[in-house]
Structure formats: structure tokens, C-alpha cells
Design an enzyme around this catalytic site. Sequence first.
Site, PDB file in Angstrom:
ATOM      1  N   CYS A   1       2.483 -61.742  -2.002  1.00  0.00           N
ATOM      2  CA  CYS A   1       1.609 -62.076  -2.902  1.00  0.00           C
ATOM      3  C   CYS A   1       0.386 -61.033  -3.278  1.00  0.00           C
ATOM      4  O   CYS A   1      -0.334 -60.935  -4.382  1.00  0.00           O
ATOM      5  CB  CYS A   1       0.835 -63.411  -2.167  1.00  0.00           C
ATOM      6  SG  CYS A   1       0.819 -63.016  -0.486  1.00  0.00           S
TER       7      CYS A   1
ATOM      8  N   HIS B   1      -6.352 -63.550  -3.164  1.00  0.00           N
ATOM      9  CA  HIS B   1      -6.550 -62.235  -2.486  1.00  0.00           C
ATOM     10  C   HIS B   1      -7.376 -61.220  -3.168  1.00  0.00           C
ATOM     11  O   HIS B   1      -7.045 -60.866  -4.492  1.00  0.00           O
ATOM     12  CB  HIS B   1      -5.216 -61.566  -2.323  1.00  0.00           C
ATOM     13  CG  HIS B   1      -4.175 -62.471  -1.416  1.00  0.00           C
ATOM     14  ND1 HIS B   1      -4.556 -63.346  -0.794  1.00  0.00           N
ATOM     15  CD2 HIS B   1      -2.691 -62.484  -1.200  1.00  0.00           C
ATOM     16  CE1 HIS B   1      -3.677 -64.008   0.079  1.00  0.00           C
ATOM     17  NE2 HIS B   1      -2.522 -63.201  -0.258  1.00  0.00           N
TER      18      HIS B   1
END
Length: 379
Positions: free
Chosen positions: A161, A254
Site C-alpha cells: 500500500c 498513508h
Amino acid sequence: MSSPVQDGPFKHGKKFRAGVLGATGLVGQRIVNLLANHPWFELTEAAASERSSGKRYAEAVRWHLDTPIPEAARDLVVRGLEPNLDCDFVFSALDSSVAGPAEEEFARAGYPVVSNSRNHRMDPDVPLLIPEVNAAHLDAIPVQQKNRGYDTGFIVTNPNCSTAGLVLVLKPLADAFGLEKVFVVTMQAVSGAGYPGVPSVDIHANVVPFISGEEEKMESEPQKLLGRWDGSRFIDAGLGLSAHCNRVPVLDGHLECISVSLKKIASLAEVREVLSAFTVDAELASLPTVVQNPVIVLSEDNRPQPRRDVDAGNGMAAVVGRVRECPLLDVKLTLLSHNLVRGAAGAALLNAELLAARGYFHRRVDSQSEPQLAEPVSR
Ligand code: NAP
């Protein structure tokens, strides 16, 4: 019975039937959600662990999305991992403790496997794919099938990710200026650890400066993604790469602080322009989940922020801000990407769409519904 396809490069007039392995997890339920009303695919099977199998999907899943469980999924009986599902291909969002052999068994049984898990990402004959970056790596599929004795099955993976957003930003810079070194520090959301993930007493009002295996993945996967397939093997990009990974008390998204050194001298204006101008080609533009400009550059000093920007481009964009000079390397910037969409479920869906458009999916003739063949018009 398959539903009629609304558009896309298919002459068969039916949607491809998708199974989701690990359908009850955080990534799996995102895939289930994205498949609702998808123009080319429909969900026909959900599989998970013994905890869930035999239950209705709505009973087995701890649903975390704000929208209701899609109707097509609610009453599906969750299956185990035996490779006999009534579908044309599978997404894998399995825990990495089981994904490796399970994905191989499905591929061996003839199912294309579109995986989120780390297990096969770095295999020498498995494409690690971001369509906007390295679609040519799909040429490794026939070699994989030959190496492993697979017939119609194969495995294609999407990156970790935090790597997904990073490489979307590095690709246009590499093409325009060449890249020498990349230094990245991440602040990663708790949903990146799956459910239940990091215990609340460890992460509440805190930062954990360690995510097992994450730095290694961030330092190896971009080499493969930005490298090339030479017809028989993947050649690494040969970048200097260093990553620090931290878990922070953010739900989704993120954030990454990135410094890069470039092979060619570039002004900050040129860097911003190259990132904003990064656009998909005509083949990718026809895919339902693609965003035309996968990198969005913001001008505000205090952006991107997870809460404000995580859903940019339906969660498929890499959002960049604070492009500025770096006193150690050349340029530094801040990046945000949605770990569960761009970094997982949306990435897998886009990979599946490219595979379908290129003719890698076929209707399984041994399925319990109609045996009609589905063939794309062109590759
Ligand atoms: P998760 O919430 O923990 O879900 C794991 C899934 O695997 C669940 O459906 C679970 O089923 C199933 N499972 C676990 N053990 C099993 C077994 N023995 N047999 C069959 N199924 C089993 O994890 P996640 O965050 O969705 O991640 C799924 C995969 O994607 C992982 O490999 C992860 O590394 C990768 N990934 C995650 C992210 C992210 O941001 N979260 C991003 C990229 C990639 P039950 O519900 O029945 O236990």
C-alpha cells in the site's frame, strides 16, 4: 446467470464473474463494494477462513464501510479456499499466512488470480503491476504459465500500500529526469494493518516507529515496478532507495515525505508540471476505474492531509504537495494515497480491468451457469 455488460471491449455481452478470496477482510470488503454496479465484473463468490465459511456474507463480515453491504453480496454463502468456485477469475485479499499456496492452487486450477498479498509479488515470473507504470510487465504471464504448468490460470499482484503511491509519483519523474536516489519516511494509517490490526492501547495518541517487513517491501518493490521485463526476466531499476516506516493514529491514508535526486537538473516548476501532466494512454483511459491524471499536485502549504484529501480521484489518485528544494538530495515533497483503494482494492480492480481488456480472462466452461464463451474483441 451473468448480467449484461454495459460497455467495455467485450463482444460476449456478459460480465465476467468474480470471486473474492478473503472477502471478509478490510481489503476484501472494499473489493466487494467496488464490484457493486461494476460495468464489466460481477461478484458471484466470496471465500474466507473457517470462521466465516458456511455463513451468509452479511453474517460473516464485520462491515467497515459507510455504505450498506451490496445486495449482490449479502446472501452469498461464504466458501472455503477450495479452488472450485463458480467464477471466471478471483481477487485475492487473503492474509499472507495463507495467500501463497492458496493463490497457486487457484492459478493451477485455471483461475486468473489478481492478488493484493505480498507472497508472490517478487516472484521472478509474476507481474507486480501498476497499470499506469508498467503495463508491459503483463508479457510475463505466458512465461509464468509455461514455467509453472498453468493452463488458463496465472497470478498478477499489486504492490504494497505505501509503495503504490510512491511509485505513481516516481514514474513521471524517472521518465522526465531520471532518478538516482529516493529517501522516504512514511506515516501509515491503522487500516493498513487489516482488522483488528494494531491494538488501540498501542496506537491511540502515539506513533509506532516499526511496521514488520514494510521497509524491505518499500525498498524492493519499486525496483521491480520501475524496472523492465526483457522477455525472460525482470530487470531492476537500480535505484538507491531508503525507507523509514511508521504507524500513526490515522484511519485511512498513508502520508509519505519523499526526497529524490534526479539525473537531470530540473526546476521546481518543471517537477510540478511533470507530475501534474502525468496522464494515462488511450488503452488505460478506457478502463472503468482509471483516473485520467493519477497524480494531483496541490499548492497549499498544509496539504495533502489524510482527512481532507484521502478520497481524491475516488481514492485512486496520488496527492502531492509541498514540492520544494531538498538541501541533501534535489527535490522533496509530501505524498498521500489511500492505502485501501489505491494501495489495495482499487489497485486490484484496475489490474483486473487491464487484464480483461487485454484478453487474459475467459469464461470458465466448467462453471455451473451458462457455458457461453466470453472473448474480448482485441488484445
Ligand atoms: P484482514 O482484514 O486481516 O483480512 C484477512 C482476510 O483473510 C479475511 O477475509 C480472513 O477471513 C482471511 N483469512 C485469514 N486467515 C485465513 C485462513 N486461514 N483461511 C482462509 N482465509 C483466511 O487483512 P486486510 O487488511 O484485508 O489484508 C488482506 C491482504 O491484503 C493481506 O495479505 C495484506 O497484506 C494485503 N494488503 C493490505 C492492505 C491494507 O491497506 N490493509 C494494502 C495492501 C495489501 P476471516 O474473516 O474469515 O478470518
